[in-house]
Write an enzyme that holds these catalytic residues in place. Structure first.
Site, short mmCIF file in Angstrom:
data_model
loop_
_atom_site.label_atom_id
_atom_site.label_comp_id
_atom_site.label_asym_id
_atom_site.label_seq_id
_atom_site.Cartn_x
_atom_site.Cartn_y
_atom_site.Cartn_z
CG HIS A 141 112.17 13.88 -21.86
ND1 HIS A 141 111.21 13.30 -21.04
CD2 HIS A 141 111.73 13.70 -23.13
CE1 HIS A 141 110.24 12.78 -21.79
NE2 HIS A 141 110.53 13.01 -23.07
CG ASP A 157 109.98 14.41 -27.18
OD1 ASP A 157 110.23 13.86 -26.09
OD2 ASP A 157 108.83 14.53 -27.64
CG HIS A 181 107.39 15.92 -22.47
ND1 HIS A 181 108.19 16.56 -23.39
CD2 HIS A 181 107.40 14.62 -22.84
CE1 HIS A 181 108.65 15.70 -24.27
NE2 HIS A 181 108.19 14.50 -23.96
NE ARG A 209 107.79 11.54 -29.99
CZ ARG A 209 108.93 11.28 -29.38
NH1 ARG A 209 108.96 11.06 -28.09
NH2 ARG A 209 110.06 11.25 -30.05
O1 LIG Z 1 103.67 8.87 -22.97
C1 LIG Z 1 103.71 10.07 -22.70
O2 LIG Z 1 102.84 10.62 -22.03
C2 LIG Z 1 104.84 10.90 -23.19
C3 LIG Z 1 106.03 10.07 -23.52
C4 LIG Z 1 107.09 10.94 -24.11
O3 LIG Z 1 107.97 11.42 -23.45
C5 LIG Z 1 107.01 11.24 -25.53
O4 LIG Z 1 106.21 10.63 -26.24
O5 LIG Z 1 107.76 12.11 -25.98
FE LIG Z 2 109.15 12.79 -24.68
#
Ligand SMILES: O=C(O)CCC(=O)C(=O)O
Ligand SMILES: [Fe+2]
Length: 303
Positions: free
Chosen positions: A106, A108, A256, A272
Site C-alpha cells: 500500500h 499511506d 510498502h 510515524r
Molecule cells: O511498520 C512498518 O514497517 C510500516 C507500517 C506502515 O505501513 C506504516 O507505518 O505506514
Molecule cells: Fe504504511
C-alpha cells in the site's frame, strides 16, 4: 557546503543518508541535498537518529505539512497527535490495534482525498531478527509496462477502500465503524504524474477494490496483474531495521509492506509522521458504480 553523504542501498530504491544530525534544523544546503536524494532514491535511511516525538515532527515538517492522523484517529502519541504509534506493545493491557499495520502492499492514506506525500518512520524497539519493511518503485512499475497496457490504464481510476487494509475486520468493531464513516471508498487515477519529478507512475495498491465503471469480477485479474507487476522483486528495496533508524519514503512514488517475519512476543515499536499530499480523487458511490458494470446487471437487462 554540507557533509551529507548519500549511499545507494539497492537498485530500485533506498539510500542511506549520513553526516547529518536530524535533531537540529537542516541547513538550506542539507535540505536541498536530502530532498534531491529523496526524489532520486525514494526511500532514505538515516541511521542512528535518536529523536524524541517532537524532534520527529520538527524534522518531518521541513518537507511539508505534517498530518494529524484525523482519518484514523487511533494510536496517536498521547501528547502528539501527529505521531502515530505503529507498535505491537499492548495498550492498557489490550493488544495494540496497530500491531499488524501495513501487512499488504500500500501507500499511506490512499483511502483519503489527500494520500500522503511522504512518511517518516522511526524505529524505537525491534525484534532480534525480522520485522523488515519492503518498498517498491512505482516509476519502474509504470515504465516497464507494454505500450498497450499503458494506454489501457491511462484513464482508469481505481477505487481505494479502507476495509481492504489487511486484518481490518479483526480490529475493534467501534473503530471499524468510525474508520469506515470517516473514509468512504474513493477513486484515484491509476496513472499519476509526480508533482515534483513530473514522471508518470503506476498508482496501484492491494487496497484497491475495483476500477471505476468495472465490476469487481472484471477488475480483479487486472488488479492482480498490476499489483504483482508493481511489486516484482526487481523493483523492491528491503529494509532491515536497526534501533534509531529513521526511514523516510516518497509515498507518491512507492508502495510498502510491513512483514510479519518476526517473533511477535518481542517488541517492535515505531513512531510515524506523515506529510499531507495534494488533493486527489473523489468519493464514489460503490453501489451505483458496480450496478453499471456488473455481469449480474447485464444479465438482468437481457432476461
Ligand atoms: O511498520 C512498518 O514497517 C510500516 C507500517 C506502515 O505501513 C506504516 O507505518 O505506514
Ligand atoms: Fe504504511
Amino acid at each position: 557546503m554540507n557533509n551529507v553523504k548519500i549511499n545507494p542501498l539497492a537498485y530500485a530504491a533506498g539510500a542511506s543518508v549520513t553526516g547529518v544530525d536530524l535533531r537540529k534544523p537542516l541547513t538550506n544546503a542539507e535540505l536541498e541535498a536530502v530532498t534531491k536524494a529523496w526524489h532520486n532514491h525514494l526511500v532514505l535511511v538515516f541511521p542512528e537518529q535518536n529523536l524524541t516525538p517532537q524532534e520527529l515532527i520538527d524534522f518531518t515538517s521541513q518537507f511539508g505539512q505534517v498530518e494529524r492522523n484525523d482519518n484514523v484517529p487511533y494510536y496517536r502519541h498521547p501528547e502528539f497527535p501527529e505521531v502515530l504509534l505503529v507498535s505491537n506493545k499492548p495498550v492498557d493491557g489490550k493488544p495494540s490495534q496497530t500491531r499488524n499495520t501495513g501487512r499488504n502492499w500500500h501507500a499511506d492514506l490512499t483511502y483519503t482525498d489527500r494520500p500522503a506525500k511522504g512518511s517518516a518512520l522511526l524505529c524505537k524497539e525491534k525484534p532480534n531478527v525480522g520485522g523488515d519493511t519492503m518498498f517498491a518503485n512505482l516509476y519502474m512499475a509504470y515504465d516497464t509496462l507494454s505500450p498497450v497496457i499503458r494506454n489501457f490504464i491511462d484513464t482508469l481510476e481505481a477505487v481505494h477502500d479502507i476495509t481492504l487494509i489487511k486484518g481490518f475486520s479483526r480490529r475493534d468493531p467501534a473503530q471499524i465503524e468510525e474508520m469506515r464513516r470517516l473514509n468512504p471508498p474513493i477513486a484515484h487515477p491509476v496513472v499519476r504524474i509526480h508533482p515534483e519529478t513530473d514522471k508518470k507512475l503506476l498508482f496501484i495498491s492491494e487496497r484497491v477494490r475495483n476500477f471505476v465503471g468495472m465490476s469487481e469480477e472484471e477488475s480483479q485479474p487486472i488488479l492482480d496483474f498490476l499489483n504483482r507487476h508493481a511489486t516484482s522483486p526487481e523493483f523492491v528495496f528491503r529494509h532491515r531495521w536497526s534501533v534509531n533508524d529513521l526511514v523516510m519514503w516518497d509515498n507518491r512514488a512507492t508502495l510498502h509492506v510491513a512483514l510479519a517475519d518476526f517473533d511477535q512476543s518481542q517488541s517492535r515499536h515505531m513512531m510515524r509522521c506523515s506529510l499531507l499530499g495534494e488533493r486527489s480523487g473523489y468519493v464514489i458511490n460503490v453501489d451505483e458504480d458496480q450496478s453499471a458494470g456488473s455481469l449480474k446487471s447485464a444479465l438482468a437487462a437481457v432476461s
